[in-house]
Design a protein around this motif. Sequence first.
Motif, mmCIF file in Angstrom:
data_model
loop_
_atom_site.group_PDB
_atom_site.id
_atom_site.type_symbol
_atom_site.label_atom_id
_atom_site.label_comp_id
_atom_site.label_asym_id
_atom_site.label_seq_id
_atom_site.Cartn_x
_atom_site.Cartn_y
_atom_site.Cartn_z
ATOM 1 N N MET A 1 59.929 49.468 27.763
ATOM 2 C CA MET A 1 60.503 48.976 29.009
ATOM 3 C C MET A 1 60.469 47.455 29.032
ATOM 4 O O MET A 1 59.491 46.843 28.592
ATOM 5 C CB MET A 1 59.743 49.521 30.227
ATOM 6 N N THR A 2 61.543 46.843 29.526
ATOM 7 C CA THR A 2 61.624 45.391 29.649
ATOM 8 C C THR A 2 61.751 45.034 31.128
ATOM 9 O O THR A 2 62.606 45.580 31.830
ATOM 10 C CB THR A 2 62.841 44.837 28.890
ATOM 11 N N THR A 3 60.909 44.142 31.603
ATOM 12 C CA THR A 3 60.961 43.684 32.985
ATOM 13 C C THR A 3 61.409 42.226 33.000
ATOM 14 O O THR A 3 60.839 41.389 32.276
ATOM 15 C CB THR A 3 59.594 43.821 33.674
ATOM 16 N N LEU A 4 62.421 41.937 33.795
ATOM 17 C CA LEU A 4 62.981 40.591 33.889
ATOM 18 C C LEU A 4 62.850 40.091 35.321
ATOM 19 O O LEU A 4 63.281 40.775 36.265
ATOM 20 C CB LEU A 4 64.461 40.609 33.472
ATOM 21 N N TRP A 5 62.276 38.912 35.481
ATOM 22 C CA TRP A 5 62.095 38.326 36.809
ATOM 23 C C TRP A 5 63.042 37.144 36.977
ATOM 24 O O TRP A 5 63.193 36.334 36.061
ATOM 25 C CB TRP A 5 60.652 37.862 37.017
ATOM 26 N N ASP A 6 63.641 37.056 38.132
ATOM 27 C CA ASP A 6 64.557 35.951 38.448
ATOM 28 C C ASP A 6 65.503 35.711 37.277
ATOM 29 O O ASP A 6 65.562 34.626 36.705
ATOM 30 C CB ASP A 6 63.760 34.686 38.772
ATOM 31 N N THR A 7 66.257 36.751 36.947
ATOM 32 C CA THR A 7 67.068 36.731 35.741
ATOM 33 C C THR A 7 68.553 36.653 36.071
ATOM 34 O O THR A 7 68.947 36.384 37.202
ATOM 35 C CB THR A 7 66.753 37.990 34.900
ATOM 36 N N GLY A 9 72.677 38.470 35.138
ATOM 37 C CA GLY A 9 73.340 39.688 34.684
ATOM 38 C C GLY A 9 73.489 39.736 33.177
ATOM 39 O O GLY A 9 73.294 40.798 32.547
ATOM 40 N N SER A 10 73.808 38.609 32.549
ATOM 41 C CA SER A 10 73.960 38.582 31.095
ATOM 42 C C SER A 10 72.644 38.865 30.390
ATOM 43 O O SER A 10 72.618 39.526 29.333
ATOM 44 C CB SER A 10 74.521 37.232 30.649
ATOM 45 N N ALA A 11 71.539 38.416 30.958
ATOM 46 C CA ALA A 11 70.229 38.701 30.356
ATOM 47 C C ALA A 11 69.899 40.185 30.445
ATOM 48 O O ALA A 11 69.283 40.750 29.537
ATOM 49 C CB ALA A 11 69.151 37.871 31.055
ATOM 50 N N VAL A 12 70.334 40.840 31.533
ATOM 51 C CA VAL A 12 70.113 42.284 31.672
ATOM 52 C C VAL A 12 70.914 43.037 30.631
ATOM 53 O O VAL A 12 70.426 44.001 30.016
ATOM 54 C CB VAL A 12 70.488 42.754 33.101
ATOM 55 N N VAL A 13 72.167 42.624 30.405
ATOM 56 C CA VAL A 13 72.999 43.259 29.383
ATOM 57 C C VAL A 13 72.343 43.129 28.005
ATOM 58 O O VAL A 13 72.290 44.093 27.227
ATOM 59 C CB VAL A 13 74.410 42.641 29.371
ATOM 60 N N LYS A 14 71.822 41.956 27.687
ATOM 61 C CA LYS A 14 71.156 41.750 26.404
ATOM 62 C C LYS A 14 69.896 42.599 26.289
ATOM 63 O O LYS A 14 69.598 43.163 25.222
ATOM 64 C CB LYS A 14 70.805 40.276 26.234
ATOM 65 N N ALA A 15 69.145 42.708 27.386
ATOM 66 C CA ALA A 15 67.921 43.514 27.363
ATOM 67 C C ALA A 15 68.245 44.983 27.138
ATOM 68 O O ALA A 15 67.529 45.684 26.406
ATOM 69 C CB ALA A 15 67.152 43.328 28.674
ATOM 70 N N SER A 81 64.939 50.276 30.858
ATOM 71 C CA SER A 81 64.135 51.210 30.068
ATOM 72 C C SER A 81 65.017 52.301 29.468
ATOM 73 O O SER A 81 66.075 52.633 30.000
ATOM 74 C CB SER A 81 63.039 51.858 30.933
ATOM 75 N N ILE A 82 64.559 52.851 28.370
ATOM 76 C CA ILE A 82 65.154 54.036 27.753
ATOM 77 C C ILE A 82 64.014 54.976 27.423
ATOM 78 O O ILE A 82 63.075 54.613 26.705
ATOM 79 C CB ILE A 82 65.948 53.679 26.481
ATOM 80 N N GLY A 83 64.083 56.180 27.971
ATOM 81 C CA GLY A 83 63.010 57.135 27.740
ATOM 82 C C GLY A 83 61.716 56.766 28.430
ATOM 83 O O GLY A 83 60.633 57.108 27.957
ATOM 84 N N GLY A 84 61.802 56.089 29.570
ATOM 85 C CA GLY A 84 60.614 55.692 30.315
ATOM 86 C C GLY A 84 60.367 56.580 31.519
ATOM 87 O O GLY A 84 60.666 57.775 31.514
ATOM 88 N N ARG A 85 59.850 55.965 32.578
ATOM 89 C CA ARG A 85 59.460 56.738 33.763
ATOM 90 C C ARG A 85 60.657 57.345 34.488
ATOM 91 O O ARG A 85 60.499 58.270 35.297
ATOM 92 C CB ARG A 85 58.679 55.846 34.737
#
Length: 340
Positions: A1-7, A9-15, A81-85
């Motif tokens: 799982m990756t958590t991004l703070w104050d990020t 949209g492009s950073a979410v796509v990369k994550a 996340s993939i396969g997380g909670r």
Amino acid sequence: MTTLWDTTGSAVVKALGAERRAAGALAFGLALTLVVVVDEKNVAAAESAATAAAAAHPCRLLIVVRRQIDAPHPRLDAEVSIGGRLGPGEAIVMRMYGRLALHAESVVLPLLASDAPVVTWWYDEPPTRIAFDPLGVFADRRVTDVAAAPDPVAALRLRAADFAPGDTDLAWTRISGWRTLLAAAFDGRQDRPTAASIEADPADPSAQLFAGWLRARLGVPVEVAASGSHRGVHGLHAVHVTVEDGEIAVTRVDTRSGTITRPGVPERRLPLAQLGLGDLLAEELRRIDDDSVYADALATWSGIPDLSGRSGHREHVWRDPMMETAPTQAPPAAPAPSGS
């Protein structure tokens, strides 16, 4: 799982791309994109229901939490996340602050699964007009739940006035079992019904839709009337249809089963489960095409004809909730339903 703070949209796509590469996920394994719109106070319940539905239908789950719209600065926090909670599939929870929350589509659109249909579900009270929310405009199917509104029957009238093919409501999904059992009760019969009645709270939108469906299918008057106590069982209690030689009835026994009674035939007890929210959502995700039967039931109940003949195309109507003096654009008023 990756958590991004104050990020961004492009950073979410990369994550998401990084998580997919790490998990070995393949895009063609996704059946659809499920966009969930929810307030912060109901996030846990919405996540639970969406996770249950996603387990039955492999999808990319995008949960949009519009949080603190009045915040002075836009901000995006995300959990990828993939396969997380949130189950075995791909999931992204996005909390949006400030003006960004009013433009959630700018973050969501790049995250939609390629060549897969999109379903948007509003966990909380549905918008007065779907066109007010771009998250609904670009969706192939739009799922609301008028039961979350302060006045569910009034909210159902708004859904009729604002209807476009592709819309559906969980008030309709809740009577799927009732419709199945009642249709089975008519197997082998050729006589024509003359009247019908439903035992339920008249303020229950599912009961009103059931009445609309019966009138549309049987062409008979249908009465919805409250009944006595039913041992804590909520929702519909029974439906009675008058036929030439007596009465056909489906009656709820408990939260899991009901009985069918027909003239000259022994009573039968069959499953009639009260589904949880996740199961209801999963049931709606089974179909991506327009639900013309729902449209006919809603049209008959509301008195607005030919809902299924409307255009399925929607255009976004901008409304800024931050502008308290802005005029409210409401859909045309629906006539009061007859025979309800």
